[in-house]
Design an enzyme around this catalytic site. Structure first.
Site, PDB file in Angstrom:
ATOM      1  N   ASP A  65       0.868  -1.176   0.000  1.00  0.00           N
ATOM      2  CA  ASP A  65       0.000   0.000   0.000  1.00  0.00           C
ATOM      3  C   ASP A  65       0.905   1.226   0.000  1.00  0.00           C
ATOM      4  O   ASP A  65       2.093   1.138   0.320  1.00  0.00           O
ATOM      5  CB  ASP A  65      -0.884  -0.009   1.263  1.00  0.00           C
ATOM      6  CG  ASP A  65      -1.806   1.192   1.333  1.00  0.00           C
ATOM      7  OD1 ASP A  65      -2.214   1.698   0.274  1.00  0.00           O
ATOM      8  OD2 ASP A  65      -2.116   1.644   2.450  1.00  0.00           O
ATOM      9  N   SER A  66       0.324   2.373  -0.306  1.00  0.00           N
ATOM     10  CA  SER A  66       1.084   3.626  -0.236  1.00  0.00           C
ATOM     11  C   SER A  66       1.463   3.939   1.213  1.00  0.00           C
ATOM     12  O   SER A  66       2.392   4.686   1.467  1.00  0.00           O
ATOM     13  CB  SER A  66       0.243   4.765  -0.805  1.00  0.00           C
ATOM     14  OG  SER A  66      -1.006   4.809  -0.141  1.00  0.00           O
ATOM     15  N   CYS A  84     -10.954   3.410  -1.007  1.00  0.00           N
ATOM     16  CA  CYS A  84      -9.676   3.902  -0.485  1.00  0.00           C
ATOM     17  C   CYS A  84      -9.414   3.174   0.824  1.00  0.00           C
ATOM     18  O   CYS A  84     -10.347   2.962   1.614  1.00  0.00           O
ATOM     19  CB  CYS A  84      -9.758   5.410  -0.248  1.00  0.00           C
ATOM     20  SG  CYS A  84      -8.333   6.093   0.615  1.00  0.00           S
ATOM     21  N   THR A  85      -8.157   2.819   1.045  1.00  0.00           N
ATOM     22  CA  THR A  85      -7.794   2.060   2.246  1.00  0.00           C
ATOM     23  C   THR A  85      -8.249   2.718   3.549  1.00  0.00           C
ATOM     24  O   THR A  85      -8.525   2.037   4.533  1.00  0.00           O
ATOM     25  CB  THR A  85      -6.256   1.949   2.326  1.00  0.00           C
ATOM     26  OG1 THR A  85      -5.697   3.239   2.061  1.00  0.00           O
ATOM     27  CG2 THR A  85      -5.721   0.921   1.374  1.00  0.00           C
ATOM     28  N   HIS A  86      -8.283   4.055   3.551  1.00  0.00           N
ATOM     29  CA  HIS A  86      -8.556   4.765   4.807  1.00  0.00           C
ATOM     30  C   HIS A  86     -10.036   4.864   5.160  1.00  0.00           C
ATOM     31  O   HIS A  86     -10.390   5.057   6.315  1.00  0.00           O
ATOM     32  CB  HIS A  86      -7.980   6.178   4.732  1.00  0.00           C
ATOM     33  CG  HIS A  86      -6.492   6.224   4.827  1.00  0.00           C
ATOM     34  ND1 HIS A  86      -5.667   5.528   3.973  1.00  0.00           N
ATOM     35  CD2 HIS A  86      -5.677   6.892   5.692  1.00  0.00           C
ATOM     36  CE1 HIS A  86      -4.412   5.773   4.297  1.00  0.00           C
ATOM     37  NE2 HIS A  86      -4.380   6.585   5.331  1.00  0.00           N
ATOM     38  N   GLU A  88      -5.702   9.874   9.119  1.00  0.00           N
ATOM     39  CA  GLU A  88      -4.328   9.845   9.647  1.00  0.00           C
ATOM     40  C   GLU A  88      -4.241  10.619  10.967  1.00  0.00           C
ATOM     41  O   GLU A  88      -3.503  10.251  11.871  1.00  0.00           O
ATOM     42  CB  GLU A  88      -3.353  10.455   8.626  1.00  0.00           C
ATOM     43  CG  GLU A  88      -3.282   9.679   7.321  1.00  0.00           C
ATOM     44  CD  GLU A  88      -2.140   8.677   7.251  1.00  0.00           C
ATOM     45  OE1 GLU A  88      -1.046   9.001   7.693  1.00  0.00           O
ATOM     46  OE2 GLU A  88      -2.378   7.560   6.728  1.00  0.00           O
ATOM     47  N   CYS A 148      -3.678  -1.014  -2.015  1.00  0.00           N
ATOM     48  CA  CYS A 148      -3.937   0.406  -2.267  1.00  0.00           C
ATOM     49  C   CYS A 148      -4.886   0.545  -3.461  1.00  0.00           C
ATOM     50  O   CYS A 148      -4.598   0.024  -4.545  1.00  0.00           O
ATOM     51  CB  CYS A 148      -2.596   1.074  -2.566  1.00  0.00           C
ATOM     52  SG  CYS A 148      -2.712   2.805  -2.995  1.00  0.00           S
ATOM     53  N   ASN A 149      -5.989   1.244  -3.254  1.00  0.00           N
ATOM     54  CA  ASN A 149      -6.946   1.438  -4.352  1.00  0.00           C
ATOM     55  C   ASN A 149      -6.325   2.234  -5.489  1.00  0.00           C
ATOM     56  O   ASN A 149      -6.538   1.931  -6.659  1.00  0.00           O
ATOM     57  CB  ASN A 149      -8.177   2.197  -3.848  1.00  0.00           C
ATOM     58  CG  ASN A 149      -9.089   1.326  -3.030  1.00  0.00           C
ATOM     59  OD1 ASN A 149     -10.121   0.877  -3.505  1.00  0.00           O
ATOM     60  ND2 ASN A 149      -8.711   1.070  -1.797  1.00  0.00           N
ATOM     61  N   TYR A 203      -0.389   8.587  -2.460  1.00  0.00           N
ATOM     62  CA  TYR A 203      -0.318   8.320  -3.898  1.00  0.00           C
ATOM     63  C   TYR A 203      -1.508   8.986  -4.607  1.00  0.00           C
ATOM     64  O   TYR A 203      -1.476   9.216  -5.795  1.00  0.00           O
ATOM     65  CB  TYR A 203      -0.416   6.812  -4.174  1.00  0.00           C
ATOM     66  CG  TYR A 203       0.855   6.011  -3.979  1.00  0.00           C
ATOM     67  CD1 TYR A 203       1.964   6.534  -3.324  1.00  0.00           C
ATOM     68  CD2 TYR A 203       0.931   4.707  -4.467  1.00  0.00           C
ATOM     69  CE1 TYR A 203       3.112   5.761  -3.148  1.00  0.00           C
ATOM     70  CE2 TYR A 203       2.074   3.943  -4.306  1.00  0.00           C
ATOM     71  CZ  TYR A 203       3.158   4.472  -3.646  1.00  0.00           C
ATOM     72  OH  TYR A 203       4.292   3.711  -3.482  1.00  0.00           O
TER      73      TYR A 203
END
Ligand code: DGL
Length: 266
Positions: free
Chosen positions: A10-11, A184-186, A152, A73-74, A42
């Site tokens: 992932d980024s 998105c991962t987040h 984050e 990572c998407n 990214y």
């Protein structure tokens, strides 16, 4: 019997949700996780640079013996899956196809929303794949670049996060979507906030579990399973240890993070 690890990249650290889902469904498999923390995000970078970084990371995971690679990572899945697939010999799985399948399965009114980084939404990968599977689907896409820094920072709720979510989610309310892909991962960490700002009945699609199921099937079909009786390990490689690293990693992993190595990737 193949005791080599599953490689995930992932980024940053958001892909640890995918690592967690894979370890849950395949507890005897070891995982090596690569988070490009020095170069995150990214999501606002150009396709050219995202492809370049992704190929380099895939090479790294191969050098560590990865028997299969998951692009958690998407953004990298949207922009670099094909290149990585051509570049390496092991099977590669991105997060977009499993997310698309789950969204098509979930929708009842055939109106699907997609949220993601600017690069993911611009690539139209989700939209094109949903429509290629079922041309009668309506897809409404919306980039949500402020969601990554909010997660984050741990701002998963509160007035400011609500106000931002409200602005981003407006098109989905007016367009009456019944399914929203968290591309998105987040974003899975924002599920309660998103539900509160849109509609409690909306189906939120988090690709971590569908991806884990896909890996489970692939590992069994290709006979790549480790057959070990002891639990697998999780080894993390990151490109920068920043001040909040541990807190953020543990937020995604929902548990303590150990075995972290910094890689000089420049
Ligand atoms: N991992 C990215 C994704 O899933 C989000 C963070 C970034 O922009 O790098 O698209």
């Amino acid at each position: 019997m193949n005791t080599n690890p599953i490689g995930i990249f992932d980024s940053g650290l958001g892909g640890l949700t995918v690592a967690r889902a894979i370890q849950k469904i395949l507890p005897h498999e070891s995982v090596i996780y690569f988070g490009d923390t020095a170069r995150l995000p990214y999501g606002n970078k150009s396709p050219k640079i995202i492809k370049k970084y992704s190929l380099k990371i895939a090479d790294f995971l191969i050098s560590k013996g990865a028997k299969i690679i998951v692009i958690a990572c998407n953004t990298a899945s949207a922009l670099a899956l094909n290149e990585v697939q051509k570049h390496v010999r092991v099977p590669i799985v991105g997060v977009i196809d499993p997310g698309v399948e789950a969204a098509i399965h979930a929708t009842q009114n055939k109106r699907i929303g997609v949220i993601g980084t600017v690069a993911t939404i611009r690539s139209k990968e989700y939209e094109n794949k949903i429509k290629a599977t079922d041309p009668t689907m309506t897809v409404i896409s919306q980039p949500c670049p402020l969601f990554v820094p909010l997660v984050e920072e741990g701002w998963l709720e509160g007035a400011i996060s609500k106000a931002i979510a409200n602005i981003y989610l407006e098109p989905f309310k007016t367009e009456n979507v019944d399914t929203l892909v968290l591309g998105c991962t987040h974003y899975p960490l924002l599920k309660p906030l998103l539900k509160s700002q849109i509609n409690h009945k909306i189906a939120l699609i988090d690709s971590a579990e569908p991806v884990a199921k896909k890996i489970f099937e692939l590992i069994n079909t290709l006979e790549l399973q480790s057959n070990s009786h002891s639990n697998g390990t999780l080894s993390c490689f990151i490109t920068d240890v920043f001040s909040q690293f541990e807190t953020i990693a543990e937020r995604f992993l929902e548990g303590p993070i150990a075995d972290v190595t910094t890689v000089d990737f420049f």
